[in-house]
Scaffold this active site. Structure first.
Site, mmCIF file in Angstrom:
data_model
loop_
_atom_site.group_PDB
_atom_site.id
_atom_site.type_symbol
_atom_site.label_atom_id
_atom_site.label_comp_id
_atom_site.label_asym_id
_atom_site.label_seq_id
_atom_site.Cartn_x
_atom_site.Cartn_y
_atom_site.Cartn_z
ATOM 1 N N HIS A 97 -139.251 8.169 31.877
ATOM 2 C CA HIS A 97 -140.373 7.366 32.006
ATOM 3 C C HIS A 97 -140.106 6.147 30.736
ATOM 4 O O HIS A 97 -140.789 5.312 30.860
ATOM 5 C CB HIS A 97 -141.801 7.850 31.450
ATOM 6 C CG HIS A 97 -141.564 8.681 30.201
ATOM 7 N ND1 HIS A 97 -141.222 9.804 29.995
ATOM 8 C CD2 HIS A 97 -141.913 8.179 28.922
ATOM 9 C CE1 HIS A 97 -141.365 10.343 28.827
ATOM 10 N NE2 HIS A 97 -141.809 9.242 28.252
ATOM 11 N N HIS A 123 -138.162 3.714 21.261
ATOM 12 C CA HIS A 123 -138.170 3.542 22.817
ATOM 13 C C HIS A 123 -138.787 2.268 23.095
ATOM 14 O O HIS A 123 -139.672 1.509 22.428
ATOM 15 C CB HIS A 123 -138.824 4.888 23.516
ATOM 16 C CG HIS A 123 -140.387 4.946 23.189
ATOM 17 N ND1 HIS A 123 -140.568 5.796 22.235
ATOM 18 C CD2 HIS A 123 -141.294 4.256 23.716
ATOM 19 C CE1 HIS A 123 -141.995 5.645 22.075
ATOM 20 N NE2 HIS A 123 -142.608 4.842 23.006
ATOM 21 N N HIS A 125 -141.278 -0.161 26.294
ATOM 22 C CA HIS A 125 -142.368 -0.328 27.312
ATOM 23 C C HIS A 125 -142.199 -1.571 27.720
ATOM 24 O O HIS A 125 -142.030 -2.754 26.897
ATOM 25 C CB HIS A 125 -143.585 -0.070 26.626
ATOM 26 C CG HIS A 125 -143.954 1.369 26.384
ATOM 27 N ND1 HIS A 125 -144.190 2.392 26.952
ATOM 28 C CD2 HIS A 125 -143.393 2.077 24.801
ATOM 29 C CE1 HIS A 125 -144.407 3.513 26.325
ATOM 30 N NE2 HIS A 125 -144.020 3.290 25.123
ATOM 31 N N HIS A 142 -141.105 0.710 20.258
ATOM 32 C CA HIS A 142 -141.976 1.568 19.225
ATOM 33 C C HIS A 142 -140.972 2.213 18.365
ATOM 34 O O HIS A 142 -139.987 3.098 18.863
ATOM 35 C CB HIS A 142 -142.936 2.537 20.250
ATOM 36 C CG HIS A 142 -143.986 1.728 20.927
ATOM 37 N ND1 HIS A 142 -144.578 2.527 21.784
ATOM 38 C CD2 HIS A 142 -144.375 0.570 20.742
ATOM 39 C CE1 HIS A 142 -145.564 1.604 22.162
ATOM 40 N NE2 HIS A 142 -145.559 0.485 21.755
#
Length: 270
Positions: A97, A123, A125, A142
């Site tokens: 993800h 990570h 997004h 993040h």
């Protein structure tokens, strides 16, 4: 007998706390949930998939949120966000993800209100999860930190950095060969060696601050969020690479905005 009883009591306590310790951190197995609107494992259903994830649907302080000028209290302070990072061995992981950098030793820390939070991982997004005055950006990084300080009310602190399309991001540029190999070789991990988190450029002078949650299951609340006010740049190719590396259901791996519920949001800076 007394020593034996103390050991047995400690083991029992660890057994009781084990689920709590597991579900206080992000879920690594991407098969557990997805980002597809209307899916039975999508964001609106996360809180129903496991009882330990109930906060995803029932929490009162969930993230992400819109950082709106109408709700922000401006705090005039000249002191920068206290960061103390250092180069450290890391791995790059494709968690299905998202793409994440996990530091395997002491990569340094940040200090917030007297509490030291150690850097654990970072990570991405895409598109951004937080918005500023309703505007959503192309990417959000993040940096996840944790503390073991028993006196701290908050155990997790996350620094967020927003990116718009423009010049390539220097930090991502260094990681491109390893991320590309994750895509081509269909591997889950790469070992690039030492990665210096200080190379993640961000503004330490002006930043938003509020209390929220993890943006993935188990959606743990009480997270101290610090969002850099300065928006950095990333190239379209870099965003595309991050999207191509993850599974199809996570190419847009952003949780929908959550209710603000009259939370205090501060914009701190000189």
């Amino acid at each position: 007998m007394h020593i034996g009883f103390r050991i047995w009591s400690l083991l029992l306590l660890l057994i009781i706390l084990h689920p709590i310790l597991i579900y206080a951190q992000e879920v690594e197995d991407e098969r557990e949930f997805d980002y597809i609107k209307g899916s039975r494992k999508g964001p609106l259903k996360w809180g129903e998939l496991h009882k330990e994830w109930h906060a995803c649907n029932n929490g009162k302080m969930q993230s992400p949120i819109d950082l709106s000028n109408k709700r922000v209290d401006i705090i005039h302070k000249s002191n920068k966000l206290a960061r103390s990072y250092k180069p450290c061995i890391a791995i790059i992981a494709n968690r299905g993800h998202d793409i994440a950098v996990h530091w395997e030793g002491n990569a340094g820390s940040i200090e917030i209100n007297g509490t030291v939070f150690s850097l654990i991982q970072a990570h991405w997004h895409s598109p951004s999860e937080h918005t500023i005055n309703g505007r959503r950006y192309s990417l959000e990084l993040h940096m996840v930190h944790k503390t073991t300080d028993p006196t701290s009310k908050h155990k997790i602190a996350v620094i967020g950095v927003l990116y718009k399309i423009g010049k390539p991001n220097p930090f991502l540029t260094k990681l491109i060969p390893n991320i590309t190999s994750l895509v081509k070789d269909d591997k889950e991990h790469r070992h690039p060696g030492v990665i210096d988190p200080i190379e993640i450029q961000m503004s330490c002078r002006r930043y938003y601050k509020y209390i929220g949650s993890l943006t993935v299951p188990p959606c743990t609340e009480g997270v101290v969020w610090t969002i850099s006010k300065k928006v950095r740049t990333v190239s379209l190719d870099q965003v595309k690479l991050l999207r191509d590396a993850v599974h199809d259901h996570a190419q847009k791996n952003s949780r929908p905005l959550q209710p603000n519920r009259h939370r205090d949001i501060q914009l701190i800076g000189p």
